[in-house]
Design a protein around this motif. Sequence first.
Motif, PDB file in Angstrom:
ATOM      1  N   LEU A 267       7.028   1.580   2.198  1.00 32.90           N
ATOM      2  CA  LEU A 267       8.169   0.710   1.065  1.00 32.90           C
ATOM      3  C   LEU A 267       6.185   0.933   0.152  1.00 32.90           C
ATOM      4  N   GLU A 268       5.165   1.334   0.465  1.00 34.45           N
ATOM      5  CA  GLU A 268       3.911   1.827  -0.227  1.00 34.45           C
ATOM      6  C   GLU A 268       3.852   2.974  -0.602  1.00 34.45           C
ATOM      7  N   ASP A 269       4.914   4.283  -0.103  1.00 31.03           N
ATOM      8  CA  ASP A 269       5.205   5.570  -0.068  1.00 31.03           C
ATOM      9  C   ASP A 269       6.462   5.856  -1.915  1.00 31.03           C
ATOM     10  N   GLU A 270       7.097   4.257  -1.664  1.00 31.84           N
ATOM     11  CA  GLU A 270       7.954   4.247  -2.782  1.00 31.84           C
ATOM     12  C   GLU A 270       7.285   3.661  -3.859  1.00 31.84           C
ATOM     13  N   ILE A 271       6.049   2.925  -3.855  1.00 35.46           N
ATOM     14  CA  ILE A 271       5.509   2.400  -4.813  1.00 35.46           C
ATOM     15  C   ILE A 271       4.737   2.769  -5.335  1.00 35.46           C
ATOM     16  N   ARG A 272       4.023   4.230  -4.488  1.00 27.67           N
ATOM     17  CA  ARG A 272       3.417   5.584  -4.915  1.00 27.67           C
ATOM     18  C   ARG A 272       3.460   6.392  -5.772  1.00 27.67           C
ATOM     19  N   GLU A 273       5.116   6.723  -5.332  1.00 28.40           N
ATOM     20  CA  GLU A 273       6.114   7.499  -6.457  1.00 28.40           C
ATOM     21  C   GLU A 273       6.190   7.113  -7.086  1.00 28.40           C
ATOM     22  N   LYS A 274       6.403   5.301  -7.240  1.00 33.35           N
ATOM     23  CA  LYS A 274       7.087   5.020  -8.387  1.00 33.35           C
ATOM     24  C   LYS A 274       6.868   5.086  -9.913  1.00 33.35           C
ATOM     25  N   THR A 275       5.285   4.517  -9.016  1.00 34.58           N
ATOM     26  CA  THR A 275       3.965   4.382 -10.254  1.00 34.58           C
ATOM     27  C   THR A 275       3.182   5.502 -10.329  1.00 34.58           C
ATOM     28  N   GLY A 276       2.909   5.982  -9.988  1.00 30.84           N
ATOM     29  CA  GLY A 276       2.030   6.727 -10.431  1.00 30.84           C
ATOM     30  C   GLY A 276       0.574   6.540  -9.119  1.00 30.84           C
ATOM     31  N   PHE A 277       0.529   5.307  -8.486  1.00 28.31           N
ATOM     32  CA  PHE A 277      -0.494   4.944  -8.213  1.00 28.31           C
ATOM     33  C   PHE A 277      -1.609   5.846  -7.156  1.00 28.31           C
ATOM     34  N   ARG A 278      -2.410   6.137  -6.912  1.00 27.87           N
ATOM     35  CA  ARG A 278      -3.154   6.736  -6.273  1.00 27.87           C
ATOM     36  C   ARG A 278      -4.253   6.092  -5.216  1.00 27.87           C
ATOM     37  N   ASN A 279      -4.411   6.981  -3.922  1.00 27.47           N
ATOM     38  CA  ASN A 279      -5.251   5.851  -2.585  1.00 27.47           C
ATOM     39  C   ASN A 279      -4.784   4.595  -2.717  1.00 27.47           C
ATOM     40  N   LEU A 280      -3.749   4.368  -2.264  1.00 23.88           N
ATOM     41  CA  LEU A 280      -2.671   2.905  -2.613  1.00 23.88           C
ATOM     42  C   LEU A 280      -3.085   2.833  -1.205  1.00 23.88           C
ATOM     43  N   TYR A 281      -3.041   1.490  -0.423  1.00 21.93           N
ATOM     44  CA  TYR A 281      -3.478   1.022   0.746  1.00 21.93           C
ATOM     45  C   TYR A 281      -2.864  -0.456   0.440  1.00 21.93           C
ATOM     46  N   HIS A 282      -2.745  -0.886   1.880  1.00 21.02           N
ATOM     47  CA  HIS A 282      -2.524  -2.222   2.358  1.00 21.02           C
ATOM     48  C   HIS A 282      -2.981  -2.870   2.796  1.00 21.02           C
ATOM     49  N   GLU A 283      -3.057  -3.840   3.188  1.00 14.93           N
ATOM     50  CA  GLU A 283      -3.720  -4.837   4.462  1.00 14.93           C
ATOM     51  C   GLU A 283      -2.444  -6.207   4.680  1.00 14.93           C
ATOM     52  N   LEU A 284      -2.035  -6.234   5.830  1.00 15.07           N
ATOM     53  CA  LEU A 284      -1.408  -6.900   6.708  1.00 15.07           C
ATOM     54  C   LEU A 284      -1.790  -7.593   7.515  1.00 15.07           C
ATOM     55  N   GLU A 285      -1.452  -8.874   7.007  1.00 16.53           N
ATOM     56  CA  GLU A 285      -1.874  -9.918   8.486  1.00 16.53           C
ATOM     57  C   GLU A 285      -0.551 -11.378   8.211  1.00 16.53           C
ATOM     58  N   PHE A 286      -0.035 -11.165   9.825  1.00 21.38           N
ATOM     59  CA  PHE A 286       0.202 -11.842  10.246  1.00 21.38           C
ATOM     60  C   PHE A 286       0.239 -13.716  10.267  1.00 21.38           C
ATOM     61  N   PHE A 287       0.215 -14.761   9.951  1.00 23.43           N
ATOM     62  CA  PHE A 287       0.224 -15.695  10.415  1.00 23.43           C
ATOM     63  C   PHE A 287       0.830 -16.760  11.649  1.00 23.43           C
ATOM     64  N   GLY A 288      -0.040 -17.856  12.433  1.00 20.13           N
ATOM     65  CA  GLY A 288       1.131 -18.548  12.598  1.00 20.13           C
ATOM     66  C   GLY A 288       0.640 -19.031  13.985  1.00 20.13           C
ATOM     67  N   THR A 289       1.171 -19.595  15.129  1.00 22.04           N
ATOM     68  CA  THR A 289       0.578 -20.324  16.262  1.00 22.04           C
ATOM     69  C   THR A 289       0.319 -19.341  17.580  1.00 22.04           C
ATOM     70  N   CYS A 290      -0.694 -19.014  18.390  1.00 22.18           N
ATOM     71  CA  CYS A 290      -0.915 -18.262  19.584  1.00 22.18           C
ATOM     72  C   CYS A 290       0.394 -18.639  20.084  1.00 22.18           C
ATOM     73  N   PRO A 291       0.999 -18.331  21.665  1.00 19.98           N
ATOM     74  CA  PRO A 291       1.377 -18.493  22.792  1.00 19.98           C
ATOM     75  C   PRO A 291      -0.011 -19.268  23.689  1.00 19.98           C
ATOM     76  N   SER A 292      -1.367 -19.772  23.511  1.00 17.37           N
ATOM     77  CA  SER A 292      -1.676 -20.260  24.421  1.00 17.37           C
ATOM     78  C   SER A 292      -1.783 -21.396  23.566  1.00 17.37           C
ATOM     79  N   CYS A 293      -1.315 -22.026  22.128  1.00 13.95           N
ATOM     80  CA  CYS A 293      -1.964 -23.066  21.302  1.00 13.95           C
ATOM     81  C   CYS A 293      -0.527 -23.773  21.275  1.00 13.95           C
ATOM     82  N   THR A 294       0.359 -23.287  21.677  1.00 18.36           N
ATOM     83  CA  THR A 294       1.762 -23.580  21.385  1.00 18.36           C
ATOM     84  C   THR A 294       2.576 -24.398  22.277  1.00 18.36           C
TER      85      THR A 294
END
Length: 141
Positions: A114-141
């Motif tokens: 998706l990042e590559d597609e966005i870069r290609e379609k928009t012309g943005f350079r130095n594009l990056y992302h930071e992905l964090e998933f939130f939930g309850t870990c096995p120790s806490c469930t």
Amino acid sequence: MQSIVAETIERCRERGMRRTKALEQLLATLVESSRPMTLAELAVSERLSDQCDKATVFRLLQRLAEKGIVRRLGLHERAAYFTLLVPGKHQDYLICTECGSIEAVKAPCPVHALEDEIREKTGFRNLYHELEFFGTCPSCT
């Protein structure tokens, strides 16, 4: 490891930061760590405990985060974790909303295409992302 530290120090200097022993030791500690670390963990680490106080480590981390050298992770009401951003290297994280623990996602990143597609379609350079998933870990469930 030394080359990553040297390259990161150079990135810091390019962004207006002074090279200090505390900065070098903080970066080396983050490079050596197999996981993100909290301010408290960094302040008492072997490399930094004799080098500077917790307030100095905090100020360094804040400046490094502002300059895009480190990434701040975590929930706002919990202790923040910090990890070094290395060009060409990418990591996504799982964060427990109960205990605040953080672990790396051990799967391919689903966003790169998706990042590559966005870069290609928009012309943005130095594009990056930071992905964090939130939930309850096995120790806490």
